[in-house]
Design a protein around this motif. Structure first.
Motif, PDB file in Angstrom:
ATOM      1  N   GLY A  27       0.142  -6.661  22.193  1.00 44.28           N
ATOM      2  CA  GLY A  27       1.147  -5.383  21.239  1.00 44.28           C
ATOM      3  C   GLY A  27      -0.091  -5.213  20.069  1.00 44.28           C
ATOM      4  O   GLY A  27      -0.405  -6.016  19.338  1.00 44.28           O
ATOM      5  N   ASN A  28      -0.573  -3.989  19.227  1.00 44.45           N
ATOM      6  CA  ASN A  28      -0.702  -3.537  18.559  1.00 44.45           C
ATOM      7  C   ASN A  28      -0.508  -4.546  16.541  1.00 44.45           C
ATOM      8  O   ASN A  28       0.316  -5.199  17.037  1.00 44.45           O
ATOM      9  N   ILE A  29      -0.746  -4.786  15.535  1.00 46.52           N
ATOM     10  CA  ILE A  29      -0.588  -4.771  14.631  1.00 46.52           C
ATOM     11  C   ILE A  29       0.941  -4.533  14.714  1.00 46.52           C
ATOM     12  O   ILE A  29       1.125  -3.079  14.062  1.00 46.52           O
ATOM     13  N   GLY A  30       1.725  -5.213  14.003  1.00 53.78           N
ATOM     14  CA  GLY A  30       2.963  -5.065  13.279  1.00 53.78           C
ATOM     15  C   GLY A  30       4.066  -4.266  14.611  1.00 53.78           C
ATOM     16  O   GLY A  30       5.397  -3.342  14.564  1.00 53.78           O
ATOM     17  N   SER A  31       3.615  -4.306  16.232  1.00 53.22           N
ATOM     18  CA  SER A  31       4.570  -3.581  17.116  1.00 53.22           C
ATOM     19  C   SER A  31       5.633  -4.980  17.592  1.00 53.22           C
ATOM     20  O   SER A  31       6.640  -4.347  17.950  1.00 53.22           O
TER      21      SER A  31
END
Ligand code: DCP
Length: 230
Positions: A27-31
């Motif tokens: 998942g994306n950064i910070g997900s």
């Protein structure tokens, strides 16, 4: 004799009998990958392998993550070479647990981050070719098994907000545009399946949900994630 033959052929196909069920969370950064791992760390038989961010921030006193954000053209190759090594170490780490839960994988390093750097010409062709040669050799000649990918799917605006709030010094230079474009790349790889090869079936979880209620979502998918037989 027949049993021996079957066992040998299983081993040949890299399907070691008794090997753990391997889950990679992407998942994306910070997900919310770390929160996800914390939740599943509480169950018996699960070994969690967090991403080695701390070693990226301190390799013999060098903060490779920080250097990469400060001067991407100069340091991206160095950083991604080291990320690839530490990911490989996690993939190859033996475990006695029946479930191995990994934060990211060598695949997202190549298919999301190196991909983005190639597109932006941050990595010149020559450097990308070297990373690729290593990646191809590693994935073709070693047992990089993944049985399930859990994709924590988010909206770029929400994760951007979270990244700004958590305030990691290195990530001060991350822009919303960067997050949007990493989101599209994750989407194309794991949701639309039109970018690169997907190494395992994908379970998509709505990770925009607030920390307080996302546990319900985890609970809902627990048996699939921990490969529990009905
Ligand atoms: N990173 C990178 N290249 C990679 C892997 C990570 O540039 N191949 C960077 C992006 C982030 C930092 O490393 O600045 C950590 O990113 P992750 O998304 O892997 O981890 P988070 O800590 O953001 O995960 P989460 O917030 O989901 O728990």
């Amino acid at each position: 004799y027949l049993l021996q033959k079957v066992a040998r052929s299983i081993l040949k196909k890299n399907m070691q009998p008794g090997r753990p069920f391997i889950v990679a969370v992407e998942g994306n950064i910070g997900s919310g990958k770390s929160t996800f791992l914390e939740y599943f760390n509480n169950f018996e038989g699960v070994e969690v392998l967090s991403e080695p961010v701390e070693s990226w921030r301190n390799l013999n006193g060098n903060n490779l993550l920080g250097l990469m954000y400060e001067d991407p053209k100069k340091w991206s190759f160095t950083f991604q070479s080291y990320v690839q090594l530490t990911m490989l170490q996690n993939h190859l780490k033996p475990t006695k647990a029946s479930i191995k839960l990994m934060e990211r994988s060598i695949f997202s390093a190549r298919y999301c981050f190196v991909e983005k750097m190639k597109r932006d010409r941050i990595l010149p062709h020559s450097s990308a070719a070297v990373l690729d040669a290593w990646f191809q050799w590693i994935t073709n000649s070693m047992n990089i098994n993944i049985d399930l990918i859990v994709y924590l799917r988010t909206s770029p605006e929400i994760v951007y907000q979270r990244i700004m709030e958590r305030n990691r010094p290195e990530e001060k230079l991350v822009s919303l545009e960067y997050i949007q474009s990493l989101h599209e790349i994750h989407e194309d790889w794991l949701n639309n399946k039109c970018l690169h090869h997907c190494p395992a079936p994908v379970l998509i979880i709505n990770a925009d949900l607030d920390k307080a209620i996302i546990q319900r979502e985890y609970q809902h998918w627990k048996s699939a994630i921990l490969n529990e037989k009905p």
